[in-house]
Design a protein around this motif. Structure first.
Motif, PDB file in Angstrom:
ATOM      1  N   UNK A 132       0.855  -1.183   0.000  1.00  0.00           N
ATOM      2  CA  UNK A 132       0.000   0.000   0.000  1.00  0.00           C
ATOM      3  C   UNK A 132       0.891   1.232   0.000  1.00  0.00           C
ATOM      4  N   UNK A 133       0.633   2.142  -0.921  1.00  0.00           N
ATOM      5  CA  UNK A 133       1.380   3.397  -1.002  1.00  0.00           C
ATOM      6  C   UNK A 133       0.401   4.549  -0.851  1.00  0.00           C
ATOM      7  N   UNK A 134       0.843   5.620  -0.206  1.00  0.00           N
ATOM      8  CA  UNK A 134       0.021   6.811  -0.020  1.00  0.00           C
ATOM      9  C   UNK A 134       0.843   8.024  -0.419  1.00  0.00           C
ATOM     10  N   UNK A 135       0.349   8.798  -1.367  1.00  0.00           N
ATOM     11  CA  UNK A 135       1.044  10.012  -1.792  1.00  0.00           C
ATOM     12  C   UNK A 135       0.480  11.196  -1.024  1.00  0.00           C
ATOM     13  N   UNK A 136       1.367  11.979  -0.428  1.00  0.00           N
ATOM     14  CA  UNK A 136       0.946  13.148   0.335  1.00  0.00           C
ATOM     15  C   UNK A 136       0.968  14.425  -0.505  1.00  0.00           C
ATOM     16  N   UNK A 187       6.215 -14.465 -16.928  1.00  0.00           N
ATOM     17  CA  UNK A 187       5.749 -13.289 -16.201  1.00  0.00           C
ATOM     18  C   UNK A 187       4.230 -13.285 -16.098  1.00  0.00           C
ATOM     19  N   UNK A 188       3.723 -12.948 -14.944  1.00  0.00           N
ATOM     20  CA  UNK A 188       2.272 -12.924 -14.716  1.00  0.00           C
ATOM     21  C   UNK A 188       1.809 -11.504 -14.411  1.00  0.00           C
ATOM     22  N   UNK A 189       0.524 -11.228 -14.578  1.00  0.00           N
ATOM     23  CA  UNK A 189       0.000  -9.873 -14.370  1.00  0.00           C
ATOM     24  C   UNK A 189       0.122  -9.413 -12.916  1.00  0.00           C
ATOM     25  N   UNK A 190       0.155  -8.092 -12.768  1.00  0.00           N
ATOM     26  CA  UNK A 190       0.104  -7.444 -11.462  1.00  0.00           C
ATOM     27  C   UNK A 190      -1.193  -6.679 -11.405  1.00  0.00           C
ATOM     28  N   UNK A 191      -1.906  -6.768 -10.295  1.00  0.00           N
ATOM     29  CA  UNK A 191      -3.167  -6.023 -10.139  1.00  0.00           C
ATOM     30  C   UNK A 191      -2.898  -4.772  -9.324  1.00  0.00           C
ATOM     31  N   UNK A 192      -3.382  -3.643  -9.834  1.00  0.00           N
ATOM     32  CA  UNK A 192      -3.219  -2.371  -9.132  1.00  0.00           C
ATOM     33  C   UNK A 192      -4.595  -1.757  -8.897  1.00  0.00           C
ATOM     34  N   UNK A 193      -4.753  -1.201  -7.728  1.00  0.00           N
ATOM     35  CA  UNK A 193      -5.983  -0.466  -7.394  1.00  0.00           C
ATOM     36  C   UNK A 193      -5.557   0.951  -7.050  1.00  0.00           C
ATOM     37  N   UNK A 194      -6.057   1.935  -7.793  1.00  0.00           N
ATOM     38  CA  UNK A 194      -5.716   3.339  -7.566  1.00  0.00           C
ATOM     39  C   UNK A 194      -6.978   4.054  -7.121  1.00  0.00           C
ATOM     40  N   UNK A 195      -6.870   4.744  -5.988  1.00  0.00           N
ATOM     41  CA  UNK A 195      -8.006   5.513  -5.495  1.00  0.00           C
ATOM     42  C   UNK A 195      -7.585   6.970  -5.316  1.00  0.00           C
ATOM     43  N   UNK A 196      -8.545   7.857  -5.426  1.00  0.00           N
ATOM     44  CA  UNK A 196      -8.237   9.274  -5.273  1.00  0.00           C
ATOM     45  C   UNK A 196      -8.878   9.827  -4.032  1.00  0.00           C
TER      46      UNK A 196
END
Length: 103
Positions: A68-72, A94-103
């Motif tokens: 989990x990353x949080x941009x300040x 190589x296999x897929x990476x799942x990303x969830x981006x929230x605003x």
């Protein structure tokens, strides 16, 4: 490309590398090579050896792990899925990476 050639052989020189992916994505936004900061790689383990050299060893990531990353502040994120088809660490698959981006 040079790193891949060193690690996997000269025949891999024509394959793209992560740096090229970052450059291409940034060029579309008007940024060049000098504007790119160091990347974070969650899938590769590159320790600093006792003599100061960089080692390349098996990664410590595993299926099902999360980060989990949080941009300040406002940021531009460039994600490069480098197809390491030459690296045995992923069974040459190589296999897929799942990303969830929230605003």
């Amino acid at each position: 490309c040079e790193s891949n050639t060193l690690r996997y052989g000269h025949h891999t020189k024509s394959e793209h590398a992560c740096v090229e992916n970052f450059l291409e994505a940034n060029l579309t936004e008007g940024r060049g090579k000098r504007d790119i900061v160091s990347n974070i790689n969650f899938f590769m383990n590159v320790p600093v050896e006792a003599d100061g050299a960089l080692g390349i060893v098996d990664g410590i990531s595993a299926p099902g792990l999360t980060v989990d990353l949080f941009a300040e502040m406002d940021v531009t994120v460039v994600v490069s899925n480098c197809p390491q088809i030459n690296n045995p660490c992923n069974g040459f698959n190589p296999t897929p990476v799942r990303m969830i981006v929230t605003a």
